[in-house]
Scaffold this active site. Structure first.
Site, PDB file in Angstrom:
ATOM      1  N   GLN A  91      37.128  30.436  -6.606  1.00 41.47           N
ATOM      2  CA  GLN A  91      37.624  31.762  -7.163  1.00 41.47           C
ATOM      3  C   GLN A  91      39.214  31.825  -7.005  1.00 41.47           C
ATOM      4  OE1 GLN A  91      34.911  35.254  -7.524  1.00 41.47           O
ATOM      5  NE2 GLN A  91      34.270  34.250  -5.605  1.00 41.47           N
ATOM      6  N   ASN A  92      39.502  30.959  -5.864  1.00 42.69           N
ATOM      7  CA  ASN A  92      40.969  31.362  -5.211  1.00 42.69           C
ATOM      8  C   ASN A  92      41.950  30.390  -6.083  1.00 42.69           C
ATOM      9  OD1 ASN A  92      39.633  32.681  -3.253  1.00 42.69           O
ATOM     10  ND2 ASN A  92      39.586  30.858  -1.756  1.00 42.69           N
ATOM     11  N   HIS A 109      39.708  30.187 -11.789  1.00 44.51           N
ATOM     12  CA  HIS A 109      40.496  30.999 -12.011  1.00 44.51           C
ATOM     13  C   HIS A 109      41.821  30.816 -12.134  1.00 44.51           C
ATOM     14  CE1 HIS A 109      37.248  34.631 -10.411  1.00 44.51           C
ATOM     15  NE2 HIS A 109      37.046  34.079 -11.551  1.00 44.51           N
ATOM     16  N   CYS A 117      52.568  27.401 -20.644  1.00 57.01           N
ATOM     17  CA  CYS A 117      53.474  28.115 -21.867  1.00 57.01           C
ATOM     18  C   CYS A 117      52.550  28.673 -22.982  1.00 57.01           C
ATOM     19  CB  CYS A 117      54.144  26.615 -22.611  1.00 57.01           C
ATOM     20  SG  CYS A 117      55.278  27.295 -23.857  1.00 57.01           S
ATOM     21  N   CYS A 136      60.495  26.612 -21.336  1.00 56.71           N
ATOM     22  CA  CYS A 136      59.254  25.682 -20.936  1.00 56.71           C
ATOM     23  C   CYS A 136      59.836  24.304 -21.147  1.00 56.71           C
ATOM     24  CB  CYS A 136      58.376  25.885 -22.209  1.00 56.71           C
ATOM     25  SG  CYS A 136      57.119  24.464 -22.537  1.00 56.71           S
ATOM     26  N   GLY A 176      32.648  33.464   1.605  1.00 60.17           N
ATOM     27  CA  GLY A 176      33.858  34.344   1.610  1.00 60.17           C
ATOM     28  C   GLY A 176      34.130  34.877   0.361  1.00 60.17           C
ATOM     29  N   THR A 177      33.054  35.599  -0.407  1.00 55.68           N
ATOM     30  CA  THR A 177      33.448  36.322  -1.542  1.00 55.68           C
ATOM     31  C   THR A 177      32.549  37.568  -1.424  1.00 55.68           C
ATOM     32  OG1 THR A 177      33.398  36.163  -4.021  1.00 55.68           O
ATOM     33  CG2 THR A 177      31.524  35.105  -2.834  1.00 55.68           C
ATOM     34  N   SER A 178      33.154  38.757  -2.119  1.00 59.52           N
ATOM     35  CA  SER A 178      32.625  39.861  -2.064  1.00 59.52           C
ATOM     36  C   SER A 178      31.268  40.033  -3.007  1.00 59.52           C
ATOM     37  CB  SER A 178      33.385  41.118  -2.210  1.00 59.52           C
ATOM     38  OG  SER A 178      34.079  40.869  -3.212  1.00 59.52           O
TER      39      SER A 178
END
Ligand code: BV8
Length: 237
Positions: A91-92, A109, A117, A136, A176-178
């Site tokens: 997710q990082n 993500h 662009c 661009c 390491g994720t909530s």
């Protein structure tokens, strides 16, 4: 320890915390008095593009000041030494998994080191600042470049690939994720529904999805991951 064949590892901000990268829950999820959910959205970008560009420019610049930690390196070692498949879904948006030696990391993500662009759709590797005045490189339009990041309300990347790996795995590890943000937070429920994989949560504290995990190891990922990887590759026999 049981020998697993296909392992999926989902990581969140907690895996980069010991590298000095702030998590979303740090500081009560605030950045310069803004709630992250209010900055990381298409609406925020439409309303105040300079604020949103600055939010990402600062975080992109921070990448040069942080290093992978033992959790990143342990995950890369598992991928290198495990004789089955190891899929890393993160997710990082930082590049610490790659700099820690991991390959083919699935950034659901997006990535800080990419811009996209909005006119021609081209994605460009990007190191420095990106502003509304930046052209661009492909089509020359400006303003045109936005962070290649998945904002709240936008569809995450690579979802078909991720679900195919979840369906094929016999071990799912969340690090390491909530467990607050979907669809990532729903992956463990999907794996449990299929009833084919063992599930392990590695997190500083119980996450919102802790009840879905058959096994939990709570503490710093940098401390816990090297030992878990040793067990998985049979180094602890
Ligand atoms: C989608 C990139 C649908 C940005 C991120 C209402 C309106 C709109 C949407 C929604 C809504 N209600 C629900 C939703 C869906 C929404 C959502 O889930 N919202 C939440 C807030 C309820 N989700 C979305 O919008 C997603 N898209 O649903 O699209 C759709 C369908 C069809 C068509 C179009 C769209 C997109 C979500 C992605 C948003 N982008 N990141 C950026 O980085 O700037 S989310 C961001 O926060 C992260 O990527 C991550 O996913 C999420 C949470 O972060 P975590 O990684 O879990 O970090 P956190 O700080 O929360 O926790 C850290 C944990 O680590 C803690 O538990 C801590 O204890 C632990 N820890 C700390 N130190 C350590 C440690 N653990 C181990 N060791 C340590 N040392």
């Amino acid at each position: 320890m049981v020998r697993y064949q296909n392992i999926v590892i989902l990581t969140g901000a907690g895996v980069s915390a010991e590298s000095g990268v702030r998590t979303f829950r740090d500081n009560d999820g605030l950045w310069e008095e803004h709630r992250v959910e209010d900055v990381a959205t298409p609406e925020a970008f439409a309303r105040d593009p300079n604020l949103v560009q600055r939010f990402y420019n600062l975080r992109r610049a921070q990448l040069g000041t942080v290093e992978p930690n033992p959790a990143h390196r342990a995950i890369a070692r598992l991928q290198a030494e495990h004789d089955g498949m190891v899929t890393i879904v993160t997710q990082n948006v930082d590049d610490l998994h790659e700099r820690g030696g991991a390959r083919e990391v699935i950034h659901m993500h997006g990535e800080l080191k990419q811009v996209r662009c909005v006119h021609c759709g081209m994605v460009h590797a990007w190191q420095g600042d990106c502003t509304q005045g930046t052209e661009c490189p492909s089509c020359g339009a400006k303003p045109a470049l936005r962070p290649n990041i998945v904002w709240f309300g936008e569809m995450p990347f690579h979802m078909d690939l991720i679900y195919s790996r979840l369906r094929a795995c016999d071990l799912f590890i969340s690090v390491g994720t909530s467990g607050n943000v979907y669809p990532a937070a729903g992956f463990v429920a999907e794996v449990r529904r299929l009833e084919v994989a063992h599930t392990i949560e590695v997190n500083l504290e119980p996450s919102a999805g802790v009840s879905y995990f058959e096994e939990c190891r709570h503490g710093p990922a940098g401390t816990l991951m090297p030992g878990l990887v040793d067990e998985l590759i049979g180094k602890d026999d």
